[in-house]
Design a protein around this motif. Structure first.
Motif, mmCIF file in Angstrom:
data_model
loop_
_atom_site.group_PDB
_atom_site.id
_atom_site.type_symbol
_atom_site.label_atom_id
_atom_site.label_comp_id
_atom_site.label_asym_id
_atom_site.label_seq_id
_atom_site.Cartn_x
_atom_site.Cartn_y
_atom_site.Cartn_z
ATOM 1 N N ALA A 78 44.048 11.446 16.243
ATOM 2 C CA ALA A 78 44.341 12.285 15.083
ATOM 3 C C ALA A 78 43.728 11.689 13.820
ATOM 4 C CB ALA A 78 45.852 12.440 14.920
ATOM 5 N N ALA A 79 43.819 10.368 13.666
ATOM 6 C CA ALA A 79 43.226 9.711 12.497
ATOM 7 C C ALA A 79 41.709 9.860 12.506
ATOM 8 C CB ALA A 79 43.614 8.231 12.483
ATOM 9 N N ARG A 80 41.116 9.782 13.675
ATOM 10 C CA ARG A 80 39.661 9.909 13.798
ATOM 11 C C ARG A 80 39.196 11.286 13.350
ATOM 12 N NH1 ARG A 80 37.164 9.036 19.757
ATOM 13 N NH2 ARG A 80 35.770 7.358 19.103
ATOM 14 N N LEU A 81 40.018 12.311 13.598
ATOM 15 C CA LEU A 81 39.669 13.679 13.211
ATOM 16 C C LEU A 81 40.261 14.063 11.859
ATOM 17 C CD1 LEU A 81 40.200 15.490 16.643
ATOM 18 C CD2 LEU A 81 38.085 14.567 15.682
ATOM 19 N N ARG A 129 36.699 15.078 21.673
ATOM 20 C CA ARG A 129 35.555 15.956 21.938
ATOM 21 C C ARG A 129 36.011 17.393 22.193
ATOM 22 N NH1 ARG A 129 30.669 14.284 22.822
ATOM 23 N NH2 ARG A 129 30.241 15.926 24.335
ATOM 24 N N MET A 130 37.121 17.543 22.943
ATOM 25 C CA MET A 130 37.647 18.887 23.193
ATOM 26 C C MET A 130 38.124 19.546 21.910
ATOM 27 S SD MET A 130 39.729 18.791 26.832
ATOM 28 C CE MET A 130 40.655 17.296 26.541
ATOM 29 N N ALA A 131 38.615 18.740 20.958
ATOM 30 C CA ALA A 131 39.156 19.294 19.720
ATOM 31 C C ALA A 131 38.078 19.861 18.817
ATOM 32 C CB ALA A 131 39.936 18.213 18.983
ATOM 33 N N ARG A 132 36.864 19.278 18.851
ATOM 34 C CA ARG A 132 35.751 19.733 18.010
ATOM 35 C C ARG A 132 36.142 19.783 16.530
ATOM 36 N NH1 ARG A 132 33.672 24.883 21.685
ATOM 37 N NH2 ARG A 132 33.291 23.692 23.606
ATOM 38 N N GLY A 133 36.966 18.812 16.131
ATOM 39 C CA GLY A 133 37.344 18.722 14.729
ATOM 40 C C GLY A 133 38.446 19.664 14.286
ATOM 41 N N GLN A 134 39.031 20.433 15.209
ATOM 42 C CA GLN A 134 40.047 21.419 14.853
ATOM 43 C C GLN A 134 41.431 20.966 15.335
ATOM 44 O OE1 GLN A 134 39.363 24.091 12.933
ATOM 45 N NE2 GLN A 134 37.295 23.213 12.861
ATOM 46 N N PRO A 135 42.421 20.935 14.411
ATOM 47 C CA PRO A 135 43.761 20.473 14.804
ATOM 48 C C PRO A 135 44.397 21.301 15.914
ATOM 49 C CG PRO A 135 43.559 20.530 12.414
ATOM 50 C CD PRO A 135 42.334 21.196 12.969
ATOM 51 N N ASP A 136 44.175 22.622 15.929
ATOM 52 C CA ASP A 136 44.799 23.431 16.973
ATOM 53 C C ASP A 136 44.193 23.121 18.338
ATOM 54 O OD1 ASP A 136 42.373 24.519 16.183
ATOM 55 O OD2 ASP A 136 42.984 26.592 16.573
ATOM 56 N N ARG A 137 42.888 22.850 18.355
ATOM 57 C CA ARG A 137 42.260 22.454 19.615
ATOM 58 C C ARG A 137 42.749 21.072 20.066
ATOM 59 N NH1 ARG A 137 37.540 25.024 21.386
ATOM 60 N NH2 ARG A 137 36.805 26.714 20.055
ATOM 61 N N LEU A 152 51.610 4.215 26.323
ATOM 62 C CA LEU A 152 50.159 4.042 26.384
ATOM 63 C C LEU A 152 49.387 5.182 25.734
ATOM 64 C CD1 LEU A 152 49.924 2.751 30.068
ATOM 65 C CD2 LEU A 152 50.021 1.398 27.967
ATOM 66 N N LEU A 153 49.883 6.419 25.861
ATOM 67 C CA LEU A 153 49.120 7.545 25.330
ATOM 68 C C LEU A 153 49.431 7.827 23.858
ATOM 69 C CD1 LEU A 153 47.046 9.732 26.055
ATOM 70 C CD2 LEU A 153 48.957 11.252 26.590
ATOM 71 N N THR A 154 50.678 7.644 23.428
ATOM 72 C CA THR A 154 51.025 7.962 22.042
ATOM 73 C C THR A 154 50.177 7.185 21.039
ATOM 74 O OG1 THR A 154 53.301 8.527 22.670
ATOM 75 C CG2 THR A 154 52.897 8.057 20.348
ATOM 76 N N PRO A 155 49.963 5.877 21.211
ATOM 77 C CA PRO A 155 49.055 5.182 20.280
ATOM 78 C C PRO A 155 47.640 5.743 20.291
ATOM 79 C CG PRO A 155 50.376 3.595 21.495
ATOM 80 C CD PRO A 155 50.604 4.935 22.145
ATOM 81 N N VAL A 156 47.175 6.184 21.461
ATOM 82 C CA VAL A 156 45.843 6.792 21.547
ATOM 83 C C VAL A 156 45.813 8.109 20.775
ATOM 84 C CG1 VAL A 156 44.190 7.849 23.142
ATOM 85 C CG2 VAL A 156 45.275 5.677 23.732
ATOM 86 N N VAL A 157 46.889 8.879 20.853
ATOM 87 C CA VAL A 157 46.970 10.142 20.115
ATOM 88 C C VAL A 157 46.971 9.884 18.612
ATOM 89 C CG1 VAL A 157 48.474 12.115 19.609
ATOM 90 C CG2 VAL A 157 48.054 11.439 21.976
ATOM 91 N N PHE A 158 47.685 8.861 18.163
ATOM 92 C CA PHE A 158 47.647 8.477 16.748
ATOM 93 C C PHE A 158 46.213 8.199 16.313
ATOM 94 C CE2 PHE A 158 52.277 7.415 16.462
ATOM 95 C CZ PHE A 158 52.507 8.002 15.214
#
Length: 419
Positions: free
Chosen positions: A133-136, A92-100, A124-130
């Motif tokens: 990123a895929a979601r966006l 949600r914070m990213a708003r679809g932007q990779p830099d965000r 625990l967090l690295t898989p969530v980050v993967f």
């Protein structure tokens, strides 16, 4: 009685064997598979006396208890959905932007590392980050690389953030709040420095336009986990102020989460015990004995000759540099076990300089810390190849800059708040 040369040979061979196994981990077996037998052999042949071994284990027992409680707390918070909720918040914070997204990963990973320890960020967090990123539809590279760097750099803030911190906290004689106040500025400055370099290094990945995607709906916060975590953090500060070991606060938080998990039948007791990672705890204790043997048989004199014995910023920089080099040669945990006895007499300033060296310095190589080794396994599980060349180029740009910035910030904190 064993000769000095024989004892030195046995101890160095033991340390090299333990570290080699920890790096390679054949068949995926635990580091303890070799570390425990090696430590036992060193005691048996007389390289380290049973009395010294018992003393070392007794001294480390509260640290190990603290680590076990935090590992359980992190795992149970994950089962409550805390890290999934963090993933939704990052999206949600990213708003679809990779830099965000990179900004949100830096914020979340820094906080997760500080509160739960670096292992939580890696495992625990690295898989969530993967998944985020895929979601966006964003390129994962900048964001997953941030996880490994921040699992080390982001671990400067609290005594609970890293096993090295627990050891340094024990050696420094500082209170929990005092430790955090002195390390807050180095922690923040080091993270900002890393972020600036990441923005430059991954500039092409961050301007790549992701595929259109909807902003994810906000999910309900895991209030029970957040409330327990907040109470546990408050307990760290209160127990430290009262002169009580903060491990009791960590244990209380873990017990509350354990009771909920069992009552709701989300996890069996055996799974909760497994979350404490007993093999890793055994490895830490065994490694401490092996390092103790190496120190007693000559390594302390060698490293002590490298350490500067001057005060001020120059002295702090020299201590941190030696610590960083040692961490990359023998990994950060053995390095801190070697260096703390040699620098504790210099007071909290010297101890914290060592900590900065062994926490930020390992970002330079794959083998600098156990967290980085574990991060590589997580990436392989997600079929994400790592490039030694790319990792090294990024590390050469970030590590010296973050190390220097953090040391200057520590020097400023010591002058502002006193040591």
């Amino acid at each position: 009685m064993m000769s000095a040369i024989g004892a030195e040979t046995w101890s160095v061979a033991g340390l090299l064997t333990v570290l080699a196994w920890a790096v390679i981990r054949p068949f995926g077996w635990s580091e303890a598979v070799i570390a425990v037998p090696v430590a036992s052999i060193l005691v048996t042949v007389g390289v380290i006396s049973p009395t010294d071994a018992c003393s070392e284990l007794t001294e480390l027992a509260p640290v190990i208890g603290f680590l076990a409680a935090v590992l359980v707390l992190a795992r149970l918070c994950a089962h409550e959905g805390l890290f999934s909720w963090c993933g939704t918040a990052m999206a949600r914070m990213a708003r679809g932007q990779p830099d965000r997204l990179l900004t949100s990963v830096f914020v979340v990973a820094s906080l997760v590392t500080a509160v739960f320890s670096l292992d939580a960020t890696v495992v625990l967090l690295t898989p969530v980050v993967f998944a985020t990123a895929a979601r966006l539809a964003a390129r994962a590279r900048p964001h997953v690389y941030a996880c490994t760097h921040l699992s080390n750099t982001g671990s400067l803030l609290l005594p609970v953030s890293n096993l090295t911190n627990l050891l340094a906290f024990h050696a420094s004689g500082l209170s929990f709040l005092r430790f955090a106040s002195l390390m807050a500025l180095p922690w923040l400055i080091a993270i900002i420095t890393e972020f600036a370099v990441f923005r430059y290094f991954f500039r092409r990945d961050l301007v790549a336009a992701p595929a259109p995607s909807e902003t994810p709906e906000p999910s309900a916060p895991p209030w029970f986990a957040l409330a327990t975590l907040s109470a546990t953090l408050a307990g760290f500060a209160i127990t430290s102020t009262l002169g009580v070991n903060p491990a009791w606060a960590a244990a209380a938080g873990a017990l509350v989460m354990t009771a909920r998990a069992i009552r709701c039948r989300r996890l069996r007791l055996t799974s909760i015990i497994g979350a404490a990672d007993p093999p890793f705890l055994a490895f830490v204790l065994a490694l401490a004995l092996v390092v103790h043997a190496v120190i007693d048989n000559g390594l302390d004199d060698t490293i002590d000759g490298w350490l500067p014995h001057t005060g001020g910023l120059t002295g702090l920089l020299g201590i941190a540099a030696v610590a960083a080099v040692a961490a990359n040669l023998i990994s950060n945990l053995p390095a801190v076990l070697v260096l703390l006895p040699l620098t504790a007499a210099g007071g909290p300033a010297a101890v914290l300089a060592v900590l900065i060296g062994v926490n930020i310095g390992p970002n330079l190589t794959y083998t600098g810390s156990l967290a980085t080794m574990l991060w590589r396994r997580v990436l392989h599980q997600h079929d994400h190849a790592t490039s030694l060349t790319e990792f090294t180029r990024l590390s050469v740009l970030t590590t010296p800059a973050a190390l220097l910035a953090a040391l200057v910030a520590l020097w400023a904190s010591l002058h502002l708040f006193g040591s």
